[in-house]
Design a protein around this motif. Structure first.
Motif, short mmCIF file in Angstrom:
data_model
loop_
_atom_site.label_atom_id
_atom_site.label_comp_id
_atom_site.label_asym_id
_atom_site.label_seq_id
_atom_site.Cartn_x
_atom_site.Cartn_y
_atom_site.Cartn_z
N ASN A 1 0.71 -1.30 -0.03
CA ASN A 1 -0.08 0.29 -0.22
C ASN A 1 1.19 1.63 -0.30
OD1 ASN A 1 0.10 -1.18 2.59
ND2 ASN A 1 0.59 0.99 3.61
N ASP A 2 0.64 2.54 -0.40
CA ASP A 2 1.02 4.06 -0.12
C ASP A 2 1.43 4.43 0.96
OD1 ASP A 2 1.68 3.64 -3.20
OD2 ASP A 2 -0.10 5.56 -3.19
N VAL A 3 2.13 5.05 1.32
CA VAL A 3 1.94 5.51 3.42
C VAL A 3 2.31 6.83 2.60
CG1 VAL A 3 3.66 5.48 5.06
CG2 VAL A 3 3.09 3.17 3.70
N TYR A 4 1.34 8.11 3.30
CA TYR A 4 1.97 9.00 3.42
C TYR A 4 2.52 10.24 3.87
CZ TYR A 4 -2.57 8.29 0.46
OH TYR A 4 -3.71 7.45 -0.70
N HIS A 5 3.29 10.70 3.78
CA HIS A 5 4.16 11.66 5.12
C HIS A 5 3.64 12.51 5.05
CE1 HIS A 5 7.93 9.35 2.99
NE2 HIS A 5 6.82 8.42 2.92
N VAL A 6 3.28 12.65 6.23
CA VAL A 6 2.30 14.09 6.65
C VAL A 6 3.24 14.43 7.85
CG1 VAL A 6 0.36 14.91 8.21
CG2 VAL A 6 0.39 12.75 6.88
N LYS A 7 3.63 16.59 7.98
CA LYS A 7 4.56 16.73 8.73
C LYS A 7 3.41 17.53 8.95
CE LYS A 7 8.16 20.06 8.70
NZ LYS A 7 9.12 20.46 7.74
N ALA A 8 3.67 17.22 10.27
CA ALA A 8 2.87 17.66 12.24
C ALA A 8 3.40 19.23 11.76
CB ALA A 8 2.98 16.70 13.12
N PRO A 9 2.28 20.35 12.88
CA PRO A 9 2.65 21.34 13.14
C PRO A 9 3.86 21.45 13.74
CG PRO A 9 0.34 21.11 13.16
CD PRO A 9 0.84 19.53 12.81
N ASP A 10 3.61 20.58 14.56
CA ASP A 10 5.02 20.45 15.17
C ASP A 10 6.80 20.39 14.59
OD1 ASP A 10 4.80 17.90 15.37
OD2 ASP A 10 4.69 17.18 17.31
N GLY A 11 6.40 19.69 13.49
CA GLY A 11 7.47 19.50 12.60
C GLY A 11 7.92 17.81 12.95
N ARG A 12 7.48 17.38 13.13
CA ARG A 12 7.40 15.65 13.35
C ARG A 12 7.25 15.04 11.04
NH1 ARG A 12 4.33 12.60 17.05
NH2 ARG A 12 2.83 14.03 17.34
N LEU A 13 7.62 14.10 11.31
CA LEU A 13 7.12 13.62 9.86
C LEU A 13 6.70 12.26 11.07
CD1 LEU A 13 6.67 12.99 7.13
CD2 LEU A 13 8.72 12.15 7.07
N LEU A 14 4.84 11.88 10.15
CA LEU A 14 3.43 11.04 10.38
C LEU A 14 4.11 10.23 9.29
CD1 LEU A 14 1.72 13.05 12.66
CD2 LEU A 14 3.29 12.04 13.87
N LEU A 15 3.80 9.29 9.62
CA LEU A 15 3.95 8.10 8.78
C LEU A 15 2.30 7.81 8.40
CD1 LEU A 15 7.28 6.42 8.24
CD2 LEU A 15 6.57 8.62 7.20
N VAL A 16 0.94 7.70 7.27
CA VAL A 16 0.13 7.24 7.58
C VAL A 16 -0.03 6.51 5.78
CG1 VAL A 16 -2.79 7.49 7.33
CG2 VAL A 16 -0.84 9.63 8.15
N PRO A 17 -0.41 4.75 7.03
CA PRO A 17 -0.98 3.84 6.10
C PRO A 17 -1.40 3.80 5.11
CG PRO A 17 -1.38 2.78 8.15
CD PRO A 17 -0.96 4.02 7.94
N ALA A 18 -1.72 3.80 3.77
CA ALA A 18 -3.20 4.42 2.53
C ALA A 18 -3.91 2.93 2.78
CB ALA A 18 -3.36 4.63 1.58
N ILE A 19 -4.26 3.02 3.80
CA ILE A 19 -5.54 1.39 3.84
C ILE A 19 -7.14 1.42 4.22
CG2 ILE A 19 -3.22 -0.14 4.50
CD1 ILE A 19 -4.10 0.16 7.36
N GLU A 20 -7.72 0.83 4.25
CA GLU A 20 -8.94 1.19 4.50
C GLU A 20 -9.51 0.97 5.40
OE1 GLU A 20 -12.89 -1.27 3.48
OE2 GLU A 20 -11.99 -1.48 2.13
N ASP A 21 -9.03 0.31 6.89
CA ASP A 21 -8.65 0.74 8.27
C ASP A 21 -8.66 1.95 8.61
OD1 ASP A 21 -9.85 -1.66 8.26
OD2 ASP A 21 -7.95 -2.80 8.85
N VAL A 22 -7.95 2.80 8.00
CA VAL A 22 -7.02 4.16 8.46
C VAL A 22 -8.14 5.13 7.43
CG1 VAL A 22 -5.53 5.16 8.09
CG2 VAL A 22 -4.62 3.23 8.83
#
Length: 174
Positions: free
Chosen positions: A131-152
């Motif tokens: 599956n794809d994984v989205y890289h989300v830049k949080a307001p505090d600068g952290r990089l959050l990895l979000v799996p592109a799956i139906e459960d998320v």
């Protein structure tokens, strides 16, 4: 909830000319799309400026696309196009109902479906095979990895530039 920084481009990057192929002005294009075959479906492409680029013919060669562009008839002319990016007009593509352009996801704001907490903005993605994984830049600068799956992923709204998710337990724990 609309993302005021978010906008869709008329023209989308589809590939980059990497080199000359042969002696008749053909170019080798690295496709930036789901498959090289998709790139061969277009008779008209564009430069970044929006200027039209007519495609005389194209074919897949290994994982690249060999393309003959109208008016490019020599090795020298083709060489001058090296490293140029080719674009498609989004109106020339009809996507399936559940598909979106990755370019439309970059810049989306990601919110919690239940609490409306802002997790950040999509800045990149990775294809993992499963599956794809989205890289989300949080307001505090952290990089959050979000799996592109139906459960998320609960909702993707490209008109508003918003994605709503329900993170799996522990997904954002450090």
């Amino acid at each position: 909830m609309k993302n005021s920084e978010y906008s869709k481009s008329q023209y989308l990057e589809i590939g980059k000319i990497t080199s000359v192929f042969g002696v008749k002005g053909e170019v080798k294009v690295m496709p930036w799309c789901d498959s090289p075959e998709f790139l061969t479906e277009f008779e008209l492409l564009h430069w970044k400026s929006g200027t039209d680029v007519a495609v005389e013919h194209s074919r897949v060669h290994k994982d690249m696309v060999i393309m003959k562009l109208k008016g490019v008839d020599s090795v020298d002319e083709a060489q001058r196009l090296r490293n140029h990016v080719l674009y498609i007009d989004r109106e020339d593509v009809e996507l399936d109902e559940d598909c979106v352009f990755i370019a439309d996801m970059l810049g989306m704001q990601v919110f919690d479906s239940k609490t409306d907490e802002l997790y950040g903005k999509i800045v990149d993605f990775t294809e993992t095979g499963a599956n794809d994984v989205y890289h989300v830049k949080a307001p505090d600068g952290r990089l959050l990895l979000v799996p592109a799956i139906e459960d998320v992923i609960d909702e993707v709204n490209t008109d508003k530039g918003v994605m709503k998710i329900t993170p799996l337990d522990g997904l954002f724990d450090i």
